[in-house]
Structures are given as C-alpha cells and as structure tokens.
Design a protein around this motif. Structure first.
Motif, PDB file in Angstrom:
ATOM      1  N   MET A  47       0.869  -1.173   0.000  1.00 19.43           N
ATOM      2  CA  MET A  47       0.000   0.000   0.000  1.00 19.43           C
ATOM      3  C   MET A  47       0.910   1.227   0.000  1.00 19.43           C
ATOM      4  SD  MET A  47      -2.565  -1.187   3.051  1.00 19.43           S
ATOM      5  CE  MET A  47      -1.193  -1.480   4.167  1.00 19.43           C
ATOM      6  N   ILE A  48       0.520   2.249  -0.678  1.00 20.28           N
ATOM      7  CA  ILE A  48       1.259   3.514  -0.645  1.00 20.28           C
ATOM      8  C   ILE A  48       0.481   4.447   0.278  1.00 20.28           C
ATOM      9  CG2 ILE A  48       2.148   5.443  -2.011  1.00 20.28           C
ATOM     10  CD1 ILE A  48       3.451   2.644  -2.600  1.00 20.28           C
ATOM     11  N   THR A  49       1.141   4.945   1.309  1.00 23.13           N
ATOM     12  CA  THR A  49       0.535   5.789   2.351  1.00 23.13           C
ATOM     13  C   THR A  49      -0.722   5.136   2.924  1.00 23.13           C
ATOM     14  OG1 THR A  49      -0.790   7.161   0.837  1.00 23.13           O
ATOM     15  CG2 THR A  49       1.447   7.912   1.326  1.00 23.13           C
ATOM     16  N   GLY A  50      -0.629   3.866   3.247  1.00 23.16           N
ATOM     17  CA  GLY A  50      -1.760   3.138   3.810  1.00 23.16           C
ATOM     18  C   GLY A  50      -1.998   3.462   5.273  1.00 23.16           C
ATOM     19  N   PRO A  51      -2.994   2.805   5.886  1.00 23.76           N
ATOM     20  CA  PRO A  51      -3.322   3.037   7.283  1.00 23.76           C
ATOM     21  C   PRO A  51      -2.112   2.776   8.189  1.00 23.76           C
ATOM     22  CG  PRO A  51      -4.958   1.627   6.260  1.00 23.76           C
ATOM     23  CD  PRO A  51      -3.854   1.796   5.272  1.00 23.76           C
ATOM     24  N   GLY A  52      -1.857   3.684   9.092  1.00 19.43           N
ATOM     25  CA  GLY A  52      -0.715   3.555   9.981  1.00 19.43           C
ATOM     26  C   GLY A  52       0.537   4.210   9.443  1.00 19.43           C
ATOM     27  N   PRO A  76       3.120   7.110   8.471  1.00 17.45           N
ATOM     28  CA  PRO A  76       3.401   8.430   9.031  1.00 17.45           C
ATOM     29  C   PRO A  76       3.143   9.559   8.034  1.00 17.45           C
ATOM     30  CG  PRO A  76       5.439   7.306   8.472  1.00 17.45           C
ATOM     31  CD  PRO A  76       4.317   6.323   8.245  1.00 17.45           C
ATOM     32  N   SER A  77       2.699   9.235   6.840  1.00 12.54           N
ATOM     33  CA  SER A  77       2.516  10.246   5.794  1.00 12.54           C
ATOM     34  C   SER A  77       1.489  11.310   6.170  1.00 12.54           C
ATOM     35  CB  SER A  77       2.109   9.586   4.486  1.00 12.54           C
ATOM     36  OG  SER A  77       0.859   8.947   4.645  1.00 12.54           O
ATOM     37  N   VAL A  78       0.520  10.965   7.013  1.00 10.79           N
ATOM     38  CA  VAL A  78      -0.487  11.956   7.389  1.00 10.79           C
ATOM     39  C   VAL A  78       0.104  13.051   8.276  1.00 10.79           C
ATOM     40  CG1 VAL A  78      -2.425  10.368   7.152  1.00 10.79           C
ATOM     41  CG2 VAL A  78      -1.291  10.584   9.355  1.00 10.79           C
ATOM     42  N   LEU A  79       1.306  12.825   8.775  1.00 10.56           N
ATOM     43  CA  LEU A  79       1.971  13.811   9.622  1.00 10.56           C
ATOM     44  C   LEU A  79       3.000  14.624   8.848  1.00 10.56           C
ATOM     45  CD1 LEU A  79       2.538  11.451  12.665  1.00 10.56           C
ATOM     46  CD2 LEU A  79       0.690  13.102  12.341  1.00 10.56           C
ATOM     47  N   SER A  80       3.012  14.456   7.545  1.00 12.98           N
ATOM     48  CA  SER A  80       4.026  15.129   6.734  1.00 12.98           C
ATOM     49  C   SER A  80       3.402  15.633   5.435  1.00 12.98           C
ATOM     50  CB  SER A  80       5.160  14.151   6.416  1.00 12.98           C
ATOM     51  OG  SER A  80       4.676  13.114   5.581  1.00 12.98           O
ATOM     52  N   MET A 121       2.398  15.142   1.955  1.00  6.00           N
ATOM     53  CA  MET A 121       1.999  13.880   1.326  1.00  6.00           C
ATOM     54  C   MET A 121       2.836  13.511   0.101  1.00  6.00           C
ATOM     55  SD  MET A 121       0.003  11.321   1.777  1.00  6.00           S
ATOM     56  CE  MET A 121      -1.449  11.714   2.705  1.00  6.00           C
ATOM     57  N   ALA A 122       3.145  14.456  -0.763  1.00  8.44           N
ATOM     58  CA  ALA A 122       3.872  14.125  -2.002  1.00  8.44           C
ATOM     59  C   ALA A 122       5.241  13.501  -1.713  1.00  8.44           C
ATOM     60  CB  ALA A 122       3.996  15.347  -2.891  1.00  8.44           C
ATOM     61  N   PRO A 123       6.081  14.093  -0.862  1.00 10.77           N
ATOM     62  CA  PRO A 123       7.366  13.432  -0.558  1.00 10.77           C
ATOM     63  C   PRO A 123       7.178  12.081   0.135  1.00 10.77           C
ATOM     64  CG  PRO A 123       7.476  15.738   0.066  1.00 10.77           C
ATOM     65  CD  PRO A 123       6.045  15.442  -0.297  1.00 10.77           C
ATOM     66  N   SER A 124       6.129  11.958   0.947  1.00  7.41           N
ATOM     67  CA  SER A 124       5.868  10.674   1.609  1.00  7.41           C
ATOM     68  C   SER A 124       5.521   9.594   0.588  1.00  7.41           C
ATOM     69  CB  SER A 124       4.735  10.808   2.621  1.00  7.41           C
ATOM     70  OG  SER A 124       5.114  11.637   3.681  1.00  7.41           O
ATOM     71  N   ILE A 125       4.722   9.954  -0.401  1.00  8.19           N
ATOM     72  CA  ILE A 125       4.370   8.999  -1.450  1.00  8.19           C
ATOM     73  C   ILE A 125       5.639   8.570  -2.191  1.00  8.19           C
ATOM     74  CG2 ILE A 125       3.224   8.780  -3.703  1.00  8.19           C
ATOM     75  CD1 ILE A 125       0.943  10.515  -2.495  1.00  8.19           C
ATOM     76  N   GLU A 126       6.499   9.523  -2.515  1.00  6.83           N
ATOM     77  CA  GLU A 126       7.749   9.193  -3.201  1.00  6.83           C
ATOM     78  C   GLU A 126       8.605   8.259  -2.345  1.00  6.83           C
ATOM     79  OE1 GLU A 126       9.746  12.769  -4.391  1.00  6.83           O
ATOM     80  OE2 GLU A 126       8.041  13.463  -5.566  1.00  6.83           O
ATOM     81  N   GLN A 127       8.682   8.538  -1.060  1.00  8.06           N
ATOM     82  CA  GLN A 127       9.468   7.693  -0.167  1.00  8.06           C
ATOM     83  C   GLN A 127       8.888   6.282  -0.104  1.00  8.06           C
ATOM     84  OE1 GLN A 127       9.368   8.736   4.001  1.00  8.06           O
ATOM     85  NE2 GLN A 127      11.488   8.057   4.263  1.00  8.06           N
ATOM     86  N   HIS A 128       7.566   6.173  -0.037  1.00  2.64           N
ATOM     87  CA  HIS A 128       6.932   4.853   0.006  1.00  2.64           C
ATOM     88  C   HIS A 128       7.179   4.082  -1.286  1.00  2.64           C
ATOM     89  CE1 HIS A 128       3.843   5.746   3.410  1.00  2.64           C
ATOM     90  NE2 HIS A 128       5.095   5.897   3.794  1.00  2.64           N
TER      91      HIS A 128
END
Length: 137
Positions: free
Chosen positions: A79-84, A86-90, A92-99
């Motif tokens: 899952m990309i930025t799934g439940p649990g 930490p992306s909701v605390l950052s 979102m675009a860089p979090s998606i790339e990291q995932h």
C-alpha cells in the motif's frame, strides 16, 4: 426523505427528481461518504492473504499495518501511504515518493536474491531496518 423508499430517478436542471416528486434546489452536495484510512483498500473486495484470510476480516477491529506499507499475512501486498503510515503527519507528495522508493527497493532486492515472496513481520507496530519484512524463495 428516505432514498430507500423514494429513490432518486434523475438530476434535472432545476433540482432532484424521485419516483414520487421533484425538489427544486440551488445547490446539490453529493455526500457519498469518505473513509480516508481504509475505504479505497477495502473497496477492493475481497483481498485475501495467507490461508484465504480476508483483509476486511483482519481489519474488522481496525487497520493494522507495517509502516502503512504492508500487512502481515498478505505477502506481496503493498500500500502507498496506507493506514498507519506516518505520511499523514508530513507533506503527502514526498511521503508517497518515499513509500514508492521503499517498495521498489524491496522488489529489486527480492529479484536480485531470487526471492518471490515478502511478508510483513507479525505484531510489530514500529520496526527499524533490522526487522524489515521477511522475504522467501
């Protein structure tokens, strides 16, 4: 109005038509519901893991995941930025790339090692690099 007893039959230029009457309105707000954490994932049904377990059943008491990326017992399910996550605390675009980078790195490592399956560790809410998901041949 109860939509089960009086279903909408049409959206018109001036409002909403049911099978019994017409409502003149200026604005229509479509409130279809929204589940930001699991809605999109559980809408794909059934997602089945090891032993035929349904993800919806496993998550019946609330979603559990490994870093918001995988779910124990559901090998090769990412899952990309799934439940649990930490992306909701950052941002979102860089979090998606990291995932995406994390998932791609795992897939490349699996291919290089001749592995075909990866699964999240069980009962770990937080884990570091030494406890990354296990991979199997």
């Amino acid at each position: 109005m109860n939509l089960r007893r009086e279903p909408i039959t049409a959206i018109t230029a001036s409002g909403i038509k049911t099978d019994k009457r017409h409502f003149d309105v200026d604005v229509i707000v479509f409130a279809t519901g929204f589940d930001a954490m699991t809605g999109a994932i559980t809408a794909i049904h059934p997602i089945r893991g090891r032993g035929g377990k349904s993800l919806s059943d496993v998550w019946a008491g609330g979603p559990q995941s490994y870093l918001g990326l995988t779910v124990s017992g559901f090998p090769n399910f990412f899952m990309i930025t799934g439940p649990g996550s930490p992306s909701v605390l950052s941002n979102m675009a860089p979090s998606i790339e990291q995932h995406v980078d994390w998932v791609v790195d795992r897939l490349i490592a699996m291919r290089e090692q001749g592995l075909t399956t990866i699964d999240a560790p069980r009962r770990r809410k937080q884990a570091g690099p030494s406890t990354w998901p296990t991979a199997r041949r």
